[in-house]
Design a protein around this motif. Structure first.
Motif, short mmCIF file in Angstrom:
data_model
loop_
_atom_site.label_atom_id
_atom_site.label_comp_id
_atom_site.label_asym_id
_atom_site.label_seq_id
_atom_site.Cartn_x
_atom_site.Cartn_y
_atom_site.Cartn_z
N GLY A 39 22.43 69.07 12.43
CA GLY A 39 21.89 69.41 11.11
C GLY A 39 21.10 68.26 10.50
N GLU A 40 21.66 67.06 10.58
CA GLU A 40 20.95 65.90 10.04
C GLU A 40 19.69 65.60 10.83
N MET A 41 19.78 65.68 12.15
CA MET A 41 18.61 65.40 12.99
C MET A 41 17.49 66.40 12.71
N THR A 42 17.86 67.67 12.61
CA THR A 42 16.86 68.70 12.37
C THR A 42 16.25 68.56 10.98
N ARG A 43 17.09 68.32 10.00
CA ARG A 43 16.63 68.19 8.62
C ARG A 43 15.74 66.96 8.42
N GLU A 44 16.18 65.82 8.94
CA GLU A 44 15.47 64.57 8.68
C GLU A 44 14.38 64.24 9.70
N GLU A 51 17.48 67.81 21.74
CA GLU A 51 16.18 67.23 22.07
C GLU A 51 16.26 65.71 22.06
N TYR A 52 16.96 65.16 21.06
CA TYR A 52 17.15 63.72 20.98
C TYR A 52 17.87 63.21 22.24
N LEU A 53 18.97 63.88 22.63
CA LEU A 53 19.71 63.47 23.83
C LEU A 53 18.83 63.53 25.07
N THR A 54 17.99 64.54 25.15
CA THR A 54 17.09 64.67 26.30
C THR A 54 16.16 63.46 26.37
N LEU A 55 15.55 63.11 25.26
CA LEU A 55 14.67 61.94 25.22
C LEU A 55 15.45 60.67 25.54
N MET A 56 16.67 60.56 25.01
CA MET A 56 17.49 59.37 25.23
C MET A 56 17.82 59.19 26.71
N HIS A 57 18.28 60.27 27.35
CA HIS A 57 18.64 60.16 28.76
C HIS A 57 17.43 59.81 29.62
N LEU A 58 16.29 60.38 29.30
CA LEU A 58 15.08 60.04 30.05
C LEU A 58 14.70 58.58 29.82
N SER A 59 14.88 58.07 28.61
CA SER A 59 14.53 56.68 28.32
C SER A 59 15.38 55.70 29.12
#
Length: 155
Positions: A39-44, A51-59
């Motif tokens: 909720g916070e990630m989507t709102r802010e 999606e954040y976790l996907t980017l994180m794991h790829l990084s």
């Protein structure tokens, strides 16, 4: 008693109040914590927690690339669910797709420079949400011990 046999009536011991409280809180935690962070990630950030976790794991992957199955496993998702996330992130140029060197039929997801920048932009929001909704409630616990216990349960 063998490993796969059911316990006999004399071997069954009810949960004590502390055990009962932990067991009953788990379904709420499994539902509420990801929803609060999402909720916070989507709102802010207009970026879901997945999606954040996907980017994180790829990084964190070598050359910022992972096979789709590896990425799905890292994010605890089905392959079809991960495909939908990757397509959405590809449409924003945050992820690209490259053919695997070893197997021309397989593809890897690759974090783009724009994806890394987006991850870095979203990181403070994710960190604050994780601290507020989870870590702040564990102040007096041995986190190393807790992490080990949770890993044992997960495997």
């Amino acid at each position: 008693m063998t490993r796969n046999s059911a316990p006999g009536p004399k071997e069954v011991r009810p949960l004590d109040p502390d055990e009962e409280a932990v067991v009953r809180s788990l379904p709420h935690l499994i539902y509420a914590l990801p929803n609060a962070i999402d909720g916070e990630m989507t709102r802010e950030q207009r970026l879901s927690a997945t999606e954040y976790l996907t980017l994180m794991h790829l990084s964190e992957a070598p050359d910022r690339r992972l096979r789709m199955g590896e990425l799905a496993e890292a994010c605890a998702m089905s392959c079809s669910g991960m495909t939908r996330i990757v397509r959405r992130l590809m449409s924003q140029d945050l992820i690209g797709r490259v053919q695997c060197d070893q197997d021309a039929r397989s593809w890897k997801a690759e974090l783009t420079d724009a994806g890394l920048a987006r991850l870095e932009e979203a990181w403070p929001t994710n960190l604050a949400a994780v601290r507020r909704h989870f870590l702040a409630h564990l102040k007096d616990l041995d986190l190393k011990e807790l992490a080990a216990a949770l890993q044992k349960v997960a495997t």
